[in-house]
Design a protein around this motif. Structure first.
Motif, PDB file in Angstrom:
ATOM      1  N   ALA A  45       3.788 -14.237  -5.817  1.00  0.00           N
ATOM      2  CA  ALA A  45       2.567 -13.505  -6.190  1.00  0.00           C
ATOM      3  C   ALA A  45       1.339 -14.061  -5.459  1.00  0.00           C
ATOM      4  N   PHE A  46       1.303 -15.361  -5.246  1.00  0.00           N
ATOM      5  CA  PHE A  46       0.168 -15.946  -4.518  1.00  0.00           C
ATOM      6  C   PHE A  46       0.233 -15.603  -3.028  1.00  0.00           C
ATOM      7  N   ILE A  47       1.440 -15.617  -2.460  1.00  0.00           N
ATOM      8  CA  ILE A  47       1.578 -15.259  -1.035  1.00  0.00           C
ATOM      9  C   ILE A  47       1.182 -13.796  -0.832  1.00  0.00           C
ATOM     10  N   VAL A  48       1.671 -12.923  -1.704  1.00  0.00           N
ATOM     11  CA  VAL A  48       1.375 -11.493  -1.558  1.00  0.00           C
ATOM     12  C   VAL A  48      -0.119 -11.223  -1.796  1.00  0.00           C
ATOM     13  N   SER A  49      -0.743 -12.026  -2.641  1.00  0.00           N
ATOM     14  CA  SER A  49      -2.196 -11.873  -2.850  1.00  0.00           C
ATOM     15  C   SER A  49      -2.957 -12.104  -1.551  1.00  0.00           C
ATOM     16  N   ASP A  50      -2.456 -13.029  -0.729  1.00  0.00           N
ATOM     17  CA  ASP A  50      -3.070 -13.255   0.586  1.00  0.00           C
ATOM     18  C   ASP A  50      -2.919 -12.021   1.475  1.00  0.00           C
ATOM     19  N   PHE A  51      -1.720 -11.420   1.460  1.00  0.00           N
ATOM     20  CA  PHE A  51      -1.482 -10.226   2.288  1.00  0.00           C
ATOM     21  C   PHE A  51      -2.382  -9.075   1.840  1.00  0.00           C
ATOM     22  N   LEU A  52      -2.591  -8.970   0.539  1.00  0.00           N
ATOM     23  CA  LEU A  52      -3.449  -7.896   0.025  1.00  0.00           C
ATOM     24  C   LEU A  52      -4.867  -8.056   0.562  1.00  0.00           C
ATOM     25  N   GLU A  53      -5.423  -9.254   0.428  1.00  0.00           N
ATOM     26  CA  GLU A  53      -6.798  -9.467   0.845  1.00  0.00           C
ATOM     27  C   GLU A  53      -6.926  -9.350   2.370  1.00  0.00           C
ATOM     28  N   HIS A  54      -5.919  -9.838   3.100  1.00  0.00           N
ATOM     29  CA  HIS A  54      -5.951  -9.703   4.562  1.00  0.00           C
ATOM     30  C   HIS A  54      -5.930  -8.221   4.953  1.00  0.00           C
ATOM     31  N   GLY A  55      -5.089  -7.430   4.272  1.00  0.00           N
ATOM     32  CA  GLY A  55      -5.022  -5.998   4.558  1.00  0.00           C
ATOM     33  C   GLY A  55      -6.355  -5.314   4.284  1.00  0.00           C
ATOM     34  N   ALA A  56      -7.014  -5.727   3.201  1.00  0.00           N
ATOM     35  CA  ALA A  56      -8.315  -5.137   2.866  1.00  0.00           C
ATOM     36  C   ALA A  56      -9.354  -5.517   3.921  1.00  0.00           C
TER      37      ALA A  56
END
Ligand SMILES: [Zn+2]
Length: 221
Positions: free
Chosen positions: A183-194
Motif C-alpha cells: 500500500a505504501f509503494i502503490v501510494s508513491d505510484f499514485l502521487e507520481h502519476g498525479a
C-alpha cells in the motif's frame, strides 16, 4: 485483553509513521492515516485520533505501538489503550468489507493527487505503472463528509472494478494493498502519476493508455 491482538502488528503499523511523514503523504503532521488487517483474525490495526487530551502531539512521527488502536471488522475496539481510532475508521471498515483481498489501506493527503481531488477530476491513465499497480486511471469519488459512513460507501463505489486507489473529493487519496508495504509503494505510484498528469497538462494534451496496450503479450513475468 483480547488474546487475538498481536503486538507485532501494532509495531508494524506504527513503524510506517516516519515514512508517511517523510513521503509527504500529510501536509502537516497529522492528516491522513493507515491501517492493516490481520487476515487470520480479521482484527484491524489503525492509527489513533489526534486529540489534545491524549499524549499524541500533532506529529505522526511520535506514533508508537502503544498508540495503535485495534478493532474488529465492525469497528468495535477490542482493547482499551486510552486512544480512539482515526475519524476515518468508517471508510477503512467499508473498504475492508467490500474488498476481502485487501489487508492494508493508506489514506494520504499528497499534493498533486489532492489537486485532482479538489477539481473532482480522475487522474488519467498515462503511465504503464498506473496500469500495473493501480488498475489504470484513478477515479475521484463523490464528495462525502469527513468521518462519515457515506464517505466510505462513495469510496468503495469509486474503487469498483478491482481498483487499488481512489480520490476523496476535496480531501485526498486512498490506496489499497495486500499488506502495508504494498500500500505504501502503490501510494508513491499514485502521487507520481498525479504529478506527471499535472505536468503533462502544462506541456500539451496528455495521451491516455489502455489496459490492453501496456505489456508485450509475449513477455514473461
Ligand atoms: Zn483525510
Amino acid at each position: 485483553m483480547n488474546t487475538n491482538v498481536r503486538y507485532e502488528f501494532k509495531l508494524l503499523t506504527a513503524s510506517y509513521a516516519k515514512e508517511f511523514v517523510e513521503k509527504k503523504f500529510t501536509p502537516g503532521m497529522d492528516s491522513g492515516d493507515w491501517s492493516m488487517r490481520d487476515s487470520e483474525t480479521g482484527l484491524i490495526y489503525i492509527c489513533p485520533r489526534p486529540n489534545a487530551s491524549f499524549d499524541i502531539r500533532p506529529d505522526w512521527r511520535v506514533i508508537k505501538a502503544e498508540h495503535i488502536c485495534v478493532c474488529d471488522g465492525e469497528g468495535n475496539l477490542v482493547e482499551d489503550n486510552g486512544f480512539l481510532p482515526t475519524v476515518e475508521l468508517p471508510m477503512h471498515l467499508a473498504i475492508y468489507k467490500a474488498r476481502p483481498e485487501v489487508n492494508a489501506i493508506v489514506h494520504s493527503h499528497p499534493l498533486y493527487s489532492s489537486a485532482f481531488a479538489v477539481t473532482g477530476e480522475d487522474i488519467p491513465f498515462l503511465l504503464a505503472e498506473q496500469g500495473l499497480f493501480l488498475g489504470g486511471s484513478t477515479r475521484c469519488a463523490e464528495y462525502g463528509l469527513v468521518g462519515s459512513t457515506d464517505l466510505g460507501e462513495k469510496i468503495v463505489a469509486a474503487l469498483e472494478g478491482g481498483r487499488k486507489a481512489a480520490l476523496l473529493r476535496n480531501h485526498g487519496a486512498v490506496v489499497l494493498g495486500k499488506d502495508l508495504e504494498e500500500a505504501f509503494i502503490v501510494s508513491d505510484f499514485l502521487e507520481h502519476g498525479a504529478y506527471v498528469a499535472y505536468m503533462a497538462k502544462q506541456v500539451g494534451k496528455p495521451i491516455e493508455l489502455s489496459m490492453d496496450n501496456i505489456l508485450d503479450p509475449g513477455l514473461e513475468l
